[in-house]
Write an enzyme that holds these catalytic residues in place. Structure first.
Site, PDB file in Angstrom:
ATOM      1  N   ARG A 144      25.582  54.103  24.589  1.00 57.46           N
ATOM      2  CA  ARG A 144      25.521  53.490  25.926  1.00 57.46           C
ATOM      3  C   ARG A 144      24.457  52.392  25.995  1.00 57.46           C
ATOM      4  O   ARG A 144      24.550  51.454  26.782  1.00 57.46           O
ATOM      5  CB  ARG A 144      25.261  54.572  26.998  1.00 57.46           C
ATOM      6  CG  ARG A 144      25.002  54.024  28.389  1.00 57.46           C
ATOM      7  CD  ARG A 144      25.366  54.958  29.536  1.00 57.46           C
ATOM      8  NE  ARG A 144      24.967  56.335  29.347  1.00 57.46           N
ATOM      9  CZ  ARG A 144      23.694  56.778  29.415  1.00 57.46           C
ATOM     10  NH1 ARG A 144      22.715  55.950  29.671  1.00 57.46           N
ATOM     11  NH2 ARG A 144      23.434  58.042  29.223  1.00 57.46           N
ATOM     12  N   TYR A 185      38.747  33.869  42.374  1.00 56.25           N
ATOM     13  CA  TYR A 185      39.358  35.138  41.978  1.00 56.25           C
ATOM     14  C   TYR A 185      39.277  36.135  43.143  1.00 56.25           C
ATOM     15  O   TYR A 185      38.214  36.313  43.738  1.00 56.25           O
ATOM     16  CB  TYR A 185      38.643  35.691  40.739  1.00 56.25           C
ATOM     17  CG  TYR A 185      39.315  36.916  40.206  1.00 56.25           C
ATOM     18  CD1 TYR A 185      40.574  36.828  39.616  1.00 56.25           C
ATOM     19  CD2 TYR A 185      38.733  38.168  40.312  1.00 56.25           C
ATOM     20  CE1 TYR A 185      41.223  37.956  39.138  1.00 56.25           C
ATOM     21  CE2 TYR A 185      39.373  39.303  39.835  1.00 56.25           C
ATOM     22  CZ  TYR A 185      40.621  39.187  39.251  1.00 56.25           C
ATOM     23  OH  TYR A 185      41.252  40.312  38.790  1.00 56.25           O
ATOM     24  N   ASP A 189      31.915  31.318  36.604  1.00 54.01           N
ATOM     25  CA  ASP A 189      33.014  32.102  36.034  1.00 54.01           C
ATOM     26  C   ASP A 189      33.830  31.137  35.164  1.00 54.01           C
ATOM     27  O   ASP A 189      34.521  30.265  35.672  1.00 54.01           O
ATOM     28  CB  ASP A 189      33.862  32.695  37.166  1.00 54.01           C
ATOM     29  CG  ASP A 189      35.002  33.573  36.651  1.00 54.01           C
ATOM     30  OD1 ASP A 189      35.408  33.417  35.485  1.00 54.01           O
ATOM     31  OD2 ASP A 189      35.504  34.407  37.439  1.00 54.01           O
ATOM     32  N   LYS A 221      41.183  38.039  29.268  1.00 52.61           N
ATOM     33  CA  LYS A 221      42.148  36.942  29.349  1.00 52.61           C
ATOM     34  C   LYS A 221      42.229  36.209  28.011  1.00 52.61           C
ATOM     35  O   LYS A 221      42.677  36.778  27.037  1.00 52.61           O
ATOM     36  CB  LYS A 221      41.755  36.024  30.519  1.00 52.61           C
ATOM     37  CG  LYS A 221      41.451  36.783  31.828  1.00 52.61           C
ATOM     38  CD  LYS A 221      42.681  37.449  32.432  1.00 52.61           C
ATOM     39  CE  LYS A 221      42.371  38.412  33.572  1.00 52.61           C
ATOM     40  NZ  LYS A 221      41.629  37.852  34.686  1.00 52.61           N
TER      41      LYS A 221
HETATM   42  C1  LIG Z   1      40.759  38.309  35.617  1.00 58.47           C
HETATM   43  C2  LIG Z   1      39.648  37.540  36.187  1.00 58.47           C
HETATM   44  C3  LIG Z   1      38.478  38.179  36.607  1.00 58.47           C
HETATM   45  C4  LIG Z   1      38.302  39.685  36.538  1.00 58.47           C
HETATM   46  O1  LIG Z   1      38.347  40.169  35.240  1.00 58.47           O
HETATM   47  P1  LIG Z   1      38.895  41.629  34.835  1.00 58.47           P
HETATM   48  O2  LIG Z   1      38.731  41.661  33.369  1.00 58.47           O
HETATM   49  O3  LIG Z   1      40.318  41.718  35.307  1.00 58.47           O
HETATM   50  O4  LIG Z   1      38.040  42.640  35.554  1.00 58.47           O
HETATM   51  C5  LIG Z   1      37.452  37.391  37.101  1.00 58.47           C
HETATM   52  N1  LIG Z   1      37.576  36.050  37.201  1.00 58.47           N
HETATM   53  C6  LIG Z   1      38.697  35.413  36.832  1.00 58.47           C
HETATM   54  C7  LIG Z   1      38.774  33.928  36.967  1.00 58.47           C
HETATM   55  C8  LIG Z   1      39.778  36.129  36.307  1.00 58.47           C
HETATM   56  O5  LIG Z   1      40.889  35.484  35.959  1.00 58.47           O
END
Ligand SMILES: *Cc1c(COP(=O)(O)O)cnc(C)c1O
Length: 380
Positions: free
Chosen positions: A51, A103, A175, A200
């Site tokens: 952890r 998001y 992000d 992603k």
């Molecule tokens: C998918 C996504 C998130 C969240 O990520 P998860 O892995 O689904 O928790 C945050 N920001 C953007 C732009 C995303 O496409």
């Protein structure tokens, strides 16, 4: 790693040293939750308990920091876990400026959970740097940018936002999920923190969930976040770290192909009379195309569009395609299509006729033929 290596080379080699014990070239997957120590808990190779840290996670964090040009990185069990860690870590009383288009999970976090921690999110049009400057107050501790944004592919000028943040003693967090470091490097443009959903493009095969924070500086903020992750247990499983590291190796090649396919798809859709608007930063008609061209090396694999025929046309189109799969998420090898308003819950913010495409790595002619199938369904 040599400091002069290019991103394509770093993506393949960062965190990829051959195993010190047996010379294995492919990174080993360490599942051990505990690490042998001395009788007074003396550590042998720095590890104690999974952890807190483990060798597979360390390789991924080394690679992510190298790609984004940060001094350190922390990985989490999902993108939302990384985002939550970044925002909950702010002092109570903090305000965060977020973009109007972003998001959906960020909005939910701000509406449902962050207020309990004394952190409030405020929406501002980040396509316009003067609007952001005008929105700054002493309680704004962070500008949270998302560019290109989900799902409208809006573009914010990161260099301009970083100047505004510095003038007010605030942090700039970005992000960077849609662009990935292959196309956009926010730290070089002045950002303090970069967040990724590694679920992603980085994982890239729609089979692993994860998130990451990359820190511009290895300072007390990183140390505090690492300690917080250790205690709150918001960790990434070693197998997930291993899969994401594997995904990073082909990220440069995949992104180049995603970008080429998306450019063709966007140009094709922009020429169709049934289509109202194509949202793609690579089109000269995009409101901030010049900024995108300056701060990104290419425009990414995401394309959104709206239809003159409204919601019914969008649903007919999405129902007729066969190569594009109707599913949420993005960034995998396969092309996906999604009616955003339908998945945004009771109060959708996306236009009712908007479809979002994650353009995959199939042959572009097959993708265009599929889009023609969608268009043919509109007249029916
Ligand atoms: C998918 C996504 C998130 C969240 O990520 P998860 O892995 O689904 O928790 C945050 N920001 C953007 C732009 C995303 O496409």
């Amino acid at each position: 790693m040599r400091p002069d290596l290019r991103l394509e080379t770093l993506a393949i080699h960062a965190g990829g040293e051959a195993d010190a014990h047996n010379g294995a070239v492919a990174p080993p997957l360490h599942l051990s939750t505990t690490f042998k120590h001395g009788p007074a808990a003396e550590r042998r190779a720095g590890y104690e308990y999974q952890r807190e840290g483990n060798p597979t996670q360390d390789r991924l964090e080394t690679a992510l920091a190298a790609l984004d040009g940060g001094e350190g990185a922390l990985v989490y069990g999902s993108g939302m876990a990384a985002m939550t860690a970044a925002l909950e870590g702010l002092p109570a009383g903090s305000e965060v400026l977020i973009p109007e288009d972003c998001y959906a999970g960020l909005r939910s976090l701000g509406a449902e959970f962050l207020p309990e921690r004394g952190v409030t999110l405020r929406r501002v049009d980040q396509c316009d740097a003067t609007a952001v400057a005008a929105a700054m107050t002493p309680s704004v501790r962070m500008i949270w940018a998302e560019t290109p944004s989900n799902p409208q592919l809006r573009i914010a000028d990161l260099a301009a936002l970083s100047i505004i943040a510095k003038q007010h003693g605030a942090l700039l967090a970005v992000d960077n999920t849609f662009a990935t470091p292959m196309l956009q490097r926010p730290i070089a443009l002045g950002a303090d923190l970069v967040m990724h959903s590694t679920t992603k493009y980085m994982g890239g095969h729609s089979d692993v969930m994860g998130g990451a924070l990359v820190f511009a500086r290895r300072d007390a903020r990183l140390e505090k976040a690492a300690h917080r992750r250790h205690i709150t247990g918001n960790i990434l499983a070693p197998f997930s770290a291993w899969l994401i590291l594997r995904g990073l190796r082909s990220l440069p090649a995949r992104m180049a192909w995603h970008c080429a396919n998306a450019r063709r798809v966007a140009a094709f859709l922009a020429a169709q009379s049934a289509v109202e608007t194509v949202y793609f930063p690579g089109l000269a008609t995009h409101h901030n195309h010049a900024i995108a061209a300056r701060q990104m090396s290419d425009f990414g694999g995401m394309v959104s569009l709206t239809f003159k025929g409204g919601r019914e046309a969008a649903l007919a189109f999405a129902g007729a395609v066969e190569v594009f799969t109707n599913a949420t998420s993005l960034g995998g090898v396969e092309s996906l299509i999604e009616h955003r308003a339908s998945v945004e819950g009771p109060n959708p913010v996306s236009p009712p006729s908007l479809l979002r495409l994650s353009v995959g790595l199939e042959h572009s002619e097959d993708l265009l033929a599929d889009l023609r199938r969608g268009l043919a369904a509109l007249g029916r």
